[in-house]
Design an enzyme around this catalytic site. Structure first.
Site, PDB file in Angstrom:
ATOM      1  N   ASP A 183       2.623   5.395  -6.692  1.00 29.43           N
ATOM      2  CA  ASP A 183       3.877   5.289  -5.928  1.00 29.43           C
ATOM      3  C   ASP A 183       5.106   5.155  -6.809  1.00 29.43           C
ATOM      4  OD1 ASP A 183       1.851   3.470  -3.745  1.00 29.43           O
ATOM      5  OD2 ASP A 183       2.827   5.365  -3.245  1.00 29.43           O
ATOM      6  N   HIS A 243      -2.411  -2.349  -9.658  1.00 29.50           N
ATOM      7  CA  HIS A 243      -3.415  -1.684  -8.817  1.00 29.50           C
ATOM      8  C   HIS A 243      -4.682  -2.510  -8.827  1.00 29.50           C
ATOM      9  CE1 HIS A 243      -5.925   1.424  -7.051  1.00 29.50           C
ATOM     10  NE2 HIS A 243      -4.809   2.006  -6.695  1.00 29.50           N
ATOM     11  N   HIS A 265       0.852  -1.192   0.000  1.00 34.44           N
ATOM     12  CA  HIS A 265       0.000   0.000   0.000  1.00 34.44           C
ATOM     13  C   HIS A 265       0.889   1.243   0.000  1.00 34.44           C
ATOM     14  CE1 HIS A 265      -3.496   2.403   0.555  1.00 34.44           C
ATOM     15  NE2 HIS A 265      -3.805   2.133   1.792  1.00 34.44           N
TER      16      HIS A 265
HETATM   17  C1  SDX Z   1      -1.521   2.102  -3.346  1.00 37.10           C
HETATM   18  O1  SDX Z   1      -6.230   0.653  -3.283  1.00 37.10           O
HETATM   19  C2  SDX Z   1      -5.747   1.827  -3.519  1.00 37.10           C
HETATM   20  O2  SDX Z   1      -6.406   2.707  -4.001  1.00 37.10           O
HETATM   21  C3  SDX Z   1      -4.303   2.029  -3.076  1.00 37.10           C
HETATM   22  C4  SDX Z   1      -3.681   3.368  -3.476  1.00 37.10           C
HETATM   23  C5  SDX Z   1      -4.316   4.527  -2.753  1.00 37.10           C
HETATM   24  O3  SDX Z   1      -4.231   5.648  -3.275  1.00 37.10           O
HETATM   25  O4  SDX Z   1      -4.795   4.328  -1.596  1.00 37.10           O
HETATM   26  O5  SDX Z   1      -3.802   3.558  -4.873  1.00 37.10           O
HETATM   27  C6  SDX Z   1      -2.198   3.394  -3.114  1.00 37.10           C
HETATM   28  O6  SDX Z   1      -1.455   1.292  -2.465  1.00 37.10           O
HETATM   29  C7  SDX Z   1      -0.993   1.807  -4.734  1.00 37.10           C
HETATM   30  C8  SDX Z   1      -0.414   0.375  -4.851  1.00 37.10           C
HETATM   31  C9  SDX Z   1       1.003   0.399  -4.298  1.00 37.10           C
HETATM   32  N1  SDX Z   1       1.524  -0.989  -4.208  1.00 37.10           N
HETATM   33  C10 SDX Z   1       2.491  -1.419  -5.021  1.00 37.10           C
HETATM   34  O7  SDX Z   1       2.964  -0.779  -5.957  1.00 37.10           O
HETATM   35  C11 SDX Z   1       3.013  -2.807  -4.659  1.00 37.10           C
HETATM   36  C12 SDX Z   1       3.108  -3.665  -5.921  1.00 37.10           C
HETATM   37  N2  SDX Z   1       1.764  -3.931  -6.411  1.00 37.10           N
HETATM   38  C13 SDX Z   1       1.109  -5.098  -5.941  1.00 37.10           C
HETATM   39  O8  SDX Z   1       1.506  -5.739  -4.818  1.00 37.10           O
HETATM   40  C14 SDX Z   1      -0.329  -5.265  -6.407  1.00 37.10           C
HETATM   41  O9  SDX Z   1      -0.380  -4.857  -7.713  1.00 37.10           O
HETATM   42  C15 SDX Z   1      -1.395  -4.554  -5.603  1.00 37.10           C
HETATM   43  C16 SDX Z   1      -1.306  -4.928  -4.162  1.00 37.10           C
HETATM   44  C17 SDX Z   1      -1.258  -3.094  -5.769  1.00 37.10           C
HETATM   45  C18 SDX Z   1      -2.735  -5.011  -6.168  1.00 37.10           C
HETATM   46  O10 SDX Z   1      -2.849  -6.341  -5.883  1.00 37.10           O
HETATM   47  P1  SDX Z   1      -4.139  -7.190  -6.363  1.00 37.10           P
HETATM   48  O11 SDX Z   1      -5.149  -6.329  -7.042  1.00 37.10           O
HETATM   49  O12 SDX Z   1      -4.600  -7.982  -5.192  1.00 37.10           O
HETATM   50  O13 SDX Z   1      -3.525  -8.060  -7.504  1.00 37.10           O
HETATM   51  P2  SDX Z   1      -2.860  -9.444  -7.236  1.00 37.10           P
HETATM   52  O14 SDX Z   1      -1.881  -9.297  -6.103  1.00 37.10           O
HETATM   53  O15 SDX Z   1      -3.932 -10.453  -7.143  1.00 37.10           O
HETATM   54  O16 SDX Z   1      -1.995  -9.665  -8.580  1.00 37.10           O
HETATM   55  C19 SDX Z   1      -2.660 -10.037  -9.774  1.00 37.10           C
HETATM   56  C20 SDX Z   1      -1.569 -10.680 -10.614  1.00 37.10           C
HETATM   57  C21 SDX Z   1      -0.770 -11.743  -9.871  1.00 37.10           C
HETATM   58  O17 SDX Z   1      -0.250 -12.596 -10.868  1.00 37.10           O
HETATM   59  P3  SDX Z   1      -0.806 -14.118 -10.923  1.00 37.10           P
HETATM   60  O18 SDX Z   1      -0.608 -14.678  -9.533  1.00 37.10           O
HETATM   61  O19 SDX Z   1      -2.268 -13.965 -11.283  1.00 37.10           O
HETATM   62  O20 SDX Z   1       0.038 -14.777 -11.975  1.00 37.10           O
HETATM   63  O21 SDX Z   1      -0.590  -9.691 -10.985  1.00 37.10           O
HETATM   64  C22 SDX Z   1       0.659 -10.026 -10.394  1.00 37.10           C
HETATM   65  C23 SDX Z   1       0.384 -11.004  -9.271  1.00 37.10           C
HETATM   66  O22 SDX Z   1       1.501 -11.850  -9.059  1.00 37.10           O
HETATM   67  N3  SDX Z   1       1.191  -8.768  -9.876  1.00 37.10           N
HETATM   68  C24 SDX Z   1       2.436  -8.363 -10.031  1.00 37.10           C
HETATM   69  C25 SDX Z   1       2.468  -7.082  -9.457  1.00 37.10           C
HETATM   70  N4  SDX Z   1       1.262  -6.775  -8.949  1.00 37.10           N
HETATM   71  C26 SDX Z   1       0.474  -7.838  -9.209  1.00 37.10           C
HETATM   72  N5  SDX Z   1       3.529  -8.946 -10.610  1.00 37.10           N
HETATM   73  C27 SDX Z   1       4.659  -8.214 -10.614  1.00 37.10           C
HETATM   74  N6  SDX Z   1       4.775  -6.963 -10.061  1.00 37.10           N
HETATM   75  C28 SDX Z   1       3.696  -6.390  -9.496  1.00 37.10           C
HETATM   76  N7  SDX Z   1       3.792  -5.163  -8.961  1.00 37.10           N
END
Ligand code: SDX
Length: 427
Positions: A362, A306, A267
């Site tokens: 971010d 996201h 997050h």
């Molecule tokens: C913020 O919710 C909000 O609005 C948050 C926010 C706000 O203003 O409050 O926008 C702020 O928190 C932005 C997000 C910051 N986080 C990151 O940048 C961390 C990296 N991103 C992830 O961990 C992930 O993308 C999330 C947590 C942001 C979203 O996760 P989801 O929607 O639960 O997606 P998921 O984890 O189920 O992933 C879906 C797929 C998976 O692949 P498979 O298992 O299906 O093969 O996408 C892959 C994940 O492995 N994946 C990534 C990835 N993010 C998801 N692979 C590589 N790098 C990534 N960053």
């Protein structure tokens, strides 16, 4: 056609008509679906609430497919380019942009609530020298609740307004005091002649000068960055704020929980994690190797992906443009070349395109923060300063929503049952 769903339970052959409102069904309407009459009734199962609306809200609108973000109906791009952060705070809390007289009164109120009790400064002095500033912020925000016991009566609008004013005004002070502690410097106290963002920069960077004078370009960029982080509907930390608030806990305790949720690298802690990732990559020619490793699942590209945005995060576009304004003053942060190359490669790669992984808010913010002189550990704290008006507007909406109740989800129990006690010597 009626706005209903007809559900057939193939276990019993029974059918049920369920109302559809705003393209949702009420989860409670599922409870009528039973096999035996004494069954509890059907629940929906949704870990991480990936497909659950927890509330009706008129604060922030996001269209994840179109990359649209609006606060109270105003597009984020227009607010970031035209409004001040305090105007946006007022908009989020009150639902309308302030008139000139309302803005003058609001600015006066915020300016005159920036001080914290000296005992809180003593708490900060008690932290270890390398304490993470987010850990200090969680603690000091919670401690504020002990100084304002009247905050428990959040149903009184004047009391509620005063606590929300105090929290917005004091977050920068708590943040800057935590930073000054971490470098072993005495705190720099608020300067009421400066703007909200200018005063924050004063409390961060003031040294021996009699009066700190913020660079106007950096002051404006800081204010715009706060605006871009101000709210984002039902994200993890906002849901935490609403959940804690749903038990009628005071807003300081709820805000401390929200800061704790934001701290996580999935997050708000992502901006700190992005910087560490870019520094580890080290140079543009290393980017393909790291993209390959991310695709192998060895690590996540921090700042990518996201839950809601599935093509681009409009905030990331504004922040990327903002970087060039800041670099005019600070000099270019070489990490931006790595970030731009990482974005370019990722957006052409099927792995990321298939998973709809694009830079989020971010991804570029940390590069700007570092260029402005903030240590990496302060990045999520900057996010929190921007987000506190959003948390408060959502907490207030939850408090005033007659449809809300104390948050208490159910579960699917998969453990053992009816086990008999065994004395220690028989286990
Ligand atoms: C913020 O919710 C909000 O609005 C948050 C926010 C706000 O203003 O409050 O926008 C702020 O928190 C932005 C997000 C910051 N986080 C990151 O940048 C961390 C990296 N991103 C992830 O961990 C992930 O993308 C999330 C947590 C942001 C979203 O996760 P989801 O929607 O639960 O997606 P998921 O984890 O189920 O992933 C879906 C797929 C998976 O692949 P498979 O298992 O299906 O093969 O996408 C892959 C994940 O492995 N994946 C990534 C990835 N993010 C998801 N692979 C590589 N790098 C990534 N960053």
């Amino acid at each position: 056609m009626a706005d209903t769903l007809t559900i057939t339970d193939n276990r019993t052959g029974r059918t049920y008509e369920v109302e559809v409102t705003d393209d949702t069904i009420s989860a409670m309407d599922l409870r009528q679906i039973k096999v035996d009459d004494d069954d509890f009734g059907m629940l929906s199962y949704d870990p991480g609430f990936k497909n659950t609306a927890s509330t009706r809200s008129d604060i922030t609108y996001i269209d994840g497919a179109a990359g649209v973000l609006e606060y109270r109906g105003y597009p984020i791009e227009q607010l970031a380019n035209n409004a001040s952060f305090l105007e946006v705070c007022y908009l989020l809390l009150k639902g309308e942009l302030p008139t000139a007289s309302e803005y003058e009164e609001w600015t006066y109120e915020i300016t005159h609530h920036t001080f914290i009790h000296e005992n809180i400064k003593d708490f900060i002095d008690g932290f270890h020298h390398d304490a993470h500033p987010m850990g200090m912020l969680v603690s000091t925000v919670a401690a504020l609740s002990t100084f304002y016991p009247e905050a428990k009566d959040a149903t009184d609008p004047d009391t509620r307004h005063l606590q929300m004013t105090r929290l917005i005004a004091k977050f920068p002070t708590l943040a800057a005091f935590a930073y000054r502690h971490s470098i072993g410097w005495r705190p720099a106290y608020p300067d009421n002649e400066l703007s909200f963002a200018g005063n924050f920069l004063n409390m961060m960077w003031k040294t021996t000068e009699l009066r700190y004078e913020p660079n106007p370009i950096l002051e404006k960029a800081m204010d715009q960055l706060f605006i871009l982080h101000a709210d984002h509907e039902q994200n993890c930390s906002t849901t935490t704020m609403r959940t804690i608030g749903s038990s009628d806990a005071d807003p300081y305790s709820a805000a401390a929980g929200a800061v704790a949720a934001l701290y996580g690298p999935k997050h708000g802690g992502a901006n700190e994690a992005v910087l560490r990732m870019l520094e580890e990559i080290g140079s543009v020619d290393q980017v393909p190797e790291y993209v390959h490793r991310a695709k192998n699942g060895e690590f996540r590209l921090m700042g990518f992906g996201h839950r809601v945005y599935k093509n681009f995060d409009p905030r990331a576009k504004v922040i990327k443009d903002l970087a060039h304004d800041v670099f005019e003053v600070t000099g270019k942060n070489p990490l931006i070349d790595i970030a731009v190359e990482l974005e370019r490669i990722a957006l052409e790669d099927d792995y990321f395109v298939e998973r709809k992984l694009y830079p989020n808010v971010d991804f570029y913010s940390g590069i700007i923060y570092q260029a402005m002189g903030f240590p990496t550990s302060m990045f999520p704290v900057l996010f929190a300063i921007g987000r506190i008006p959003g948390w408060l507007s959502q907490w207030q909406e939850n408090l005033l929503d007659p449809a809300q109740a104390i948050a208490r989800p159910r579960q699917v129990y998969i453990g053992e049952r009816d086990r008999d006690w065994l004395p220690m010597d028989q286990r």
